[in-house]
Write a protein that holds these residues in place. Structure first.
Motif, PDB file in Angstrom:
ATOM      1  N   TYR A   1      -1.962  34.371  31.134  1.00  0.00           N
ATOM      2  CA  TYR A   1      -2.986  34.672  32.121  1.00  0.00           C
ATOM      3  C   TYR A   1      -3.611  36.022  31.789  1.00  0.00           C
ATOM      4  CZ  TYR A   1      -5.237  35.960  36.449  1.00  0.00           C
ATOM      5  OH  TYR A   1      -6.158  36.354  37.370  1.00  0.00           O
ATOM      6  N   ILE A   2      -4.923  36.096  31.881  1.00  0.00           N
ATOM      7  CA  ILE A   2      -5.609  37.375  31.776  1.00  0.00           C
ATOM      8  C   ILE A   2      -6.611  37.471  32.915  1.00  0.00           C
ATOM      9  CG2 ILE A   2      -5.351  37.567  29.265  1.00  0.00           C
ATOM     10  CD1 ILE A   2      -8.326  36.752  29.021  1.00  0.00           C
ATOM     11  N   GLU A   3      -6.916  38.671  33.285  1.00  0.00           N
ATOM     12  CA  GLU A   3      -7.913  38.900  34.335  1.00  0.00           C
ATOM     13  C   GLU A   3      -9.290  38.497  33.813  1.00  0.00           C
ATOM     14  OE1 GLU A   3      -7.362  39.790  37.409  1.00  0.00           O
ATOM     15  OE2 GLU A   3      -5.222  40.177  37.161  1.00  0.00           O
ATOM     16  N   SER A   4     -10.177  38.111  34.704  1.00  0.00           N
ATOM     17  CA  SER A   4     -11.495  37.636  34.283  1.00  0.00           C
ATOM     18  C   SER A   4     -12.282  38.703  33.528  1.00  0.00           C
ATOM     19  CB  SER A   4     -12.290  37.123  35.472  1.00  0.00           C
ATOM     20  OG  SER A   4     -12.512  38.161  36.400  1.00  0.00           O
ATOM     21  N   TYR A   5     -12.121  39.967  33.908  1.00  0.00           N
ATOM     22  CA  TYR A   5     -12.855  41.018  33.208  1.00  0.00           C
ATOM     23  C   TYR A   5     -12.383  41.146  31.760  1.00  0.00           C
ATOM     24  CZ  TYR A   5      -8.864  44.189  33.837  1.00  0.00           C
ATOM     25  OH  TYR A   5      -7.624  44.760  33.801  1.00  0.00           O
ATOM     26  N   GLU A   6     -11.103  40.823  31.504  1.00  0.00           N
ATOM     27  CA  GLU A   6     -10.598  40.856  30.135  1.00  0.00           C
ATOM     28  C   GLU A   6     -11.211  39.719  29.311  1.00  0.00           C
ATOM     29  OE1 GLU A   6      -6.128  42.515  30.266  1.00  0.00           O
ATOM     30  OE2 GLU A   6      -6.481  40.771  31.561  1.00  0.00           O
ATOM     31  N   GLY A   7     -11.331  38.545  29.913  1.00  0.00           N
ATOM     32  CA  GLY A   7     -11.955  37.421  29.239  1.00  0.00           C
ATOM     33  C   GLY A   7     -13.418  37.703  28.931  1.00  0.00           C
ATOM     34  N   TYR A   8     -14.095  38.334  29.879  1.00  0.00           N
ATOM     35  CA  TYR A   8     -15.500  38.695  29.677  1.00  0.00           C
ATOM     36  C   TYR A   8     -15.621  39.694  28.527  1.00  0.00           C
ATOM     37  CZ  TYR A   8     -20.339  39.820  30.801  1.00  0.00           C
ATOM     38  OH  TYR A   8     -21.690  39.990  30.739  1.00  0.00           O
ATOM     39  N   ALA A   9     -14.738  40.673  28.487  1.00  0.00           N
ATOM     40  CA  ALA A   9     -14.747  41.662  27.404  1.00  0.00           C
ATOM     41  C   ALA A   9     -14.495  40.988  26.058  1.00  0.00           C
ATOM     42  CB  ALA A   9     -13.715  42.753  27.666  1.00  0.00           C
ATOM     43  N   ASP A  10     -13.595  39.997  26.035  1.00  0.00           N
ATOM     44  CA  ASP A  10     -13.351  39.252  24.794  1.00  0.00           C
ATOM     45  C   ASP A  10     -14.615  38.535  24.330  1.00  0.00           C
ATOM     46  OD1 ASP A  10     -10.707  40.051  24.722  1.00  0.00           O
ATOM     47  OD2 ASP A  10      -9.927  38.167  25.534  1.00  0.00           O
ATOM     48  N   MET A  11     -15.350  37.933  25.282  1.00  0.00           N
ATOM     49  CA  MET A  11     -16.594  37.252  24.921  1.00  0.00           C
ATOM     50  C   MET A  11     -17.622  38.239  24.384  1.00  0.00           C
ATOM     51  SD  MET A  11     -17.130  34.259  27.793  1.00  0.00           S
ATOM     52  CE  MET A  11     -16.876  35.286  29.231  1.00  0.00           C
ATOM     53  N   GLU A  12     -17.727  39.402  25.035  1.00  0.00           N
ATOM     54  CA  GLU A  12     -18.665  40.424  24.547  1.00  0.00           C
ATOM     55  C   GLU A  12     -18.305  40.871  23.129  1.00  0.00           C
ATOM     56  OE1 GLU A  12     -20.355  42.951  28.240  1.00  0.00           O
ATOM     57  OE2 GLU A  12     -18.243  43.273  27.793  1.00  0.00           O
ATOM     58  N   ASP A  13     -17.010  41.084  22.882  1.00  0.00           N
ATOM     59  CA  ASP A  13     -16.564  41.489  21.544  1.00  0.00           C
ATOM     60  C   ASP A  13     -16.896  40.422  20.505  1.00  0.00           C
ATOM     61  OD1 ASP A  13     -15.568  43.823  22.632  1.00  0.00           O
ATOM     62  OD2 ASP A  13     -13.482  43.125  22.656  1.00  0.00           O
ATOM     63  N   PHE A  14     -16.646  39.161  20.862  1.00  0.00           N
ATOM     64  CA  PHE A  14     -16.937  38.058  19.950  1.00  0.00           C
ATOM     65  C   PHE A  14     -18.429  38.007  19.637  1.00  0.00           C
ATOM     66  CE2 PHE A  14     -18.431  33.665  19.534  1.00  0.00           C
ATOM     67  CZ  PHE A  14     -17.792  33.309  18.355  1.00  0.00           C
ATOM     68  N   ILE A  15     -19.252  38.094  20.669  1.00  0.00           N
ATOM     69  CA  ILE A  15     -20.715  38.016  20.489  1.00  0.00           C
ATOM     70  C   ILE A  15     -21.210  39.155  19.603  1.00  0.00           C
ATOM     71  CG2 ILE A  15     -22.922  38.234  21.702  1.00  0.00           C
ATOM     72  CD1 ILE A  15     -21.556  36.696  24.044  1.00  0.00           C
ATOM     73  N   SER A  16     -20.644  40.334  19.762  1.00  0.00           N
ATOM     74  CA  SER A  16     -21.104  41.482  18.967  1.00  0.00           C
ATOM     75  C   SER A  16     -20.824  41.305  17.474  1.00  0.00           C
ATOM     76  CB  SER A  16     -20.460  42.771  19.473  1.00  0.00           C
ATOM     77  OG  SER A  16     -19.084  42.800  19.154  1.00  0.00           O
ATOM     78  N   GLU A  17     -19.912  40.413  17.130  1.00  0.00           N
ATOM     79  CA  GLU A  17     -19.569  40.179  15.724  1.00  0.00           C
ATOM     80  C   GLU A  17     -20.417  39.090  15.054  1.00  0.00           C
ATOM     81  OE1 GLU A  17     -15.393  39.517  15.367  1.00  0.00           O
ATOM     82  OE2 GLU A  17     -14.899  41.352  16.454  1.00  0.00           O
ATOM     83  N   ILE A  18     -21.284  38.426  15.828  1.00  0.00           N
ATOM     84  CA  ILE A  18     -22.105  37.344  15.280  1.00  0.00           C
ATOM     85  C   ILE A  18     -23.301  37.935  14.542  1.00  0.00           C
ATOM     86  CG2 ILE A  18     -23.573  35.377  15.891  1.00  0.00           C
ATOM     87  CD1 ILE A  18     -21.594  34.826  18.166  1.00  0.00           C
ATOM     88  N   ASP A  19     -23.482  37.507  13.297  1.00  0.00           N
ATOM     89  CA  ASP A  19     -24.561  38.037  12.461  1.00  0.00           C
ATOM     90  C   ASP A  19     -25.940  37.487  12.835  1.00  0.00           C
ATOM     91  OD1 ASP A  19     -22.822  39.601  10.939  1.00  0.00           O
ATOM     92  OD2 ASP A  19     -22.391  37.936   9.575  1.00  0.00           O
ATOM     93  N   ASP A  20     -26.006  36.229  13.222  1.00  0.00           N
ATOM     94  CA  ASP A  20     -27.281  35.579  13.537  1.00  0.00           C
ATOM     95  C   ASP A  20     -27.807  36.120  14.872  1.00  0.00           C
ATOM     96  OD1 ASP A  20     -29.186  33.699  14.647  1.00  0.00           O
ATOM     97  OD2 ASP A  20     -28.520  32.246  13.144  1.00  0.00           O
ATOM     98  N   ALA A  21     -28.896  36.879  14.807  1.00  0.00           N
ATOM     99  CA  ALA A  21     -29.447  37.533  16.005  1.00  0.00           C
ATOM    100  C   ALA A  21     -29.849  36.525  17.074  1.00  0.00           C
ATOM    101  CB  ALA A  21     -30.640  38.401  15.632  1.00  0.00           C
ATOM    102  N   HIS A  22     -30.393  35.389  16.665  1.00  0.00           N
ATOM    103  CA  HIS A  22     -30.824  34.383  17.642  1.00  0.00           C
ATOM    104  C   HIS A  22     -29.611  33.813  18.400  1.00  0.00           C
ATOM    105  CE1 HIS A  22     -33.159  31.235  19.501  1.00  0.00           C
ATOM    106  NE2 HIS A  22     -32.345  30.317  18.999  1.00  0.00           N
ATOM    107  N   VAL A  23     -28.573  33.473  17.675  1.00  0.00           N
ATOM    108  CA  VAL A  23     -27.356  32.942  18.310  1.00  0.00           C
ATOM    109  C   VAL A  23     -26.730  34.012  19.201  1.00  0.00           C
ATOM    110  CG1 VAL A  23     -25.011  32.086  17.874  1.00  0.00           C
ATOM    111  CG2 VAL A  23     -26.932  31.264  16.475  1.00  0.00           C
ATOM    112  N   ARG A  24     -26.687  35.239  18.716  1.00  0.00           N
ATOM    113  CA  ARG A  24     -26.130  36.348  19.500  1.00  0.00           C
ATOM    114  C   ARG A  24     -26.906  36.512  20.806  1.00  0.00           C
ATOM    115  NH1 ARG A  24     -26.224  39.883  15.679  1.00  0.00           N
ATOM    116  NH2 ARG A  24     -28.235  40.753  16.255  1.00  0.00           N
ATOM    117  N   ASP A  25     -28.234  36.469  20.748  1.00  0.00           N
ATOM    118  CA  ASP A  25     -29.059  36.590  21.953  1.00  0.00           C
ATOM    119  C   ASP A  25     -28.788  35.451  22.934  1.00  0.00           C
ATOM    120  OD1 ASP A  25     -30.195  38.886  20.926  1.00  0.00           O
ATOM    121  OD2 ASP A  25     -32.060  37.902  20.291  1.00  0.00           O
TER     122      ASP A  25
END
Length: 74
Positions: free
Chosen positions: A30-54
């Motif tokens: 179990y993780i808190e929702s804010y931790e899951g959101y932070a994980d998604m933000e971290d993942f998105i920041s690593e995507i090279d394709d600007a369109h997909v990232r947006d």
């Protein structure tokens, strides 16, 4: 197909099946929702394709502002 969330008998059957075969499952901690959101933000920041990232950035913003919007279509 029975719904395990609303059908108590199906829920019980699935619970027994899982309990009898725990070696086939991996417990997700179990993780808190804010931790899951932070994980998604971290993942998105690593995507090279600007369109997909947006697109993903907009998707998580909408997920927070309008939760369960996808379920309304069901």
């Amino acid at each position: 197909m029975p719904d395990s969330f609303t059908d108590p008998e199906e829920h019980e059957r699935l619970t027994e099946e899982i309990d009898a075969n725990l070696e086939h499952y991996l417990r997700i901690p179990y993780i808190e929702s804010y931790e899951g959101y932070a994980d998604m933000e971290d993942f998105i920041s690593e995507i090279d394709d600007a369109h997909v990232r947006d697109l993903l950035e907009v998707a998580i913003i909408l997920m927070v502002r309008v939760p369960f919007v996808g379920l309304r279509r069901c």
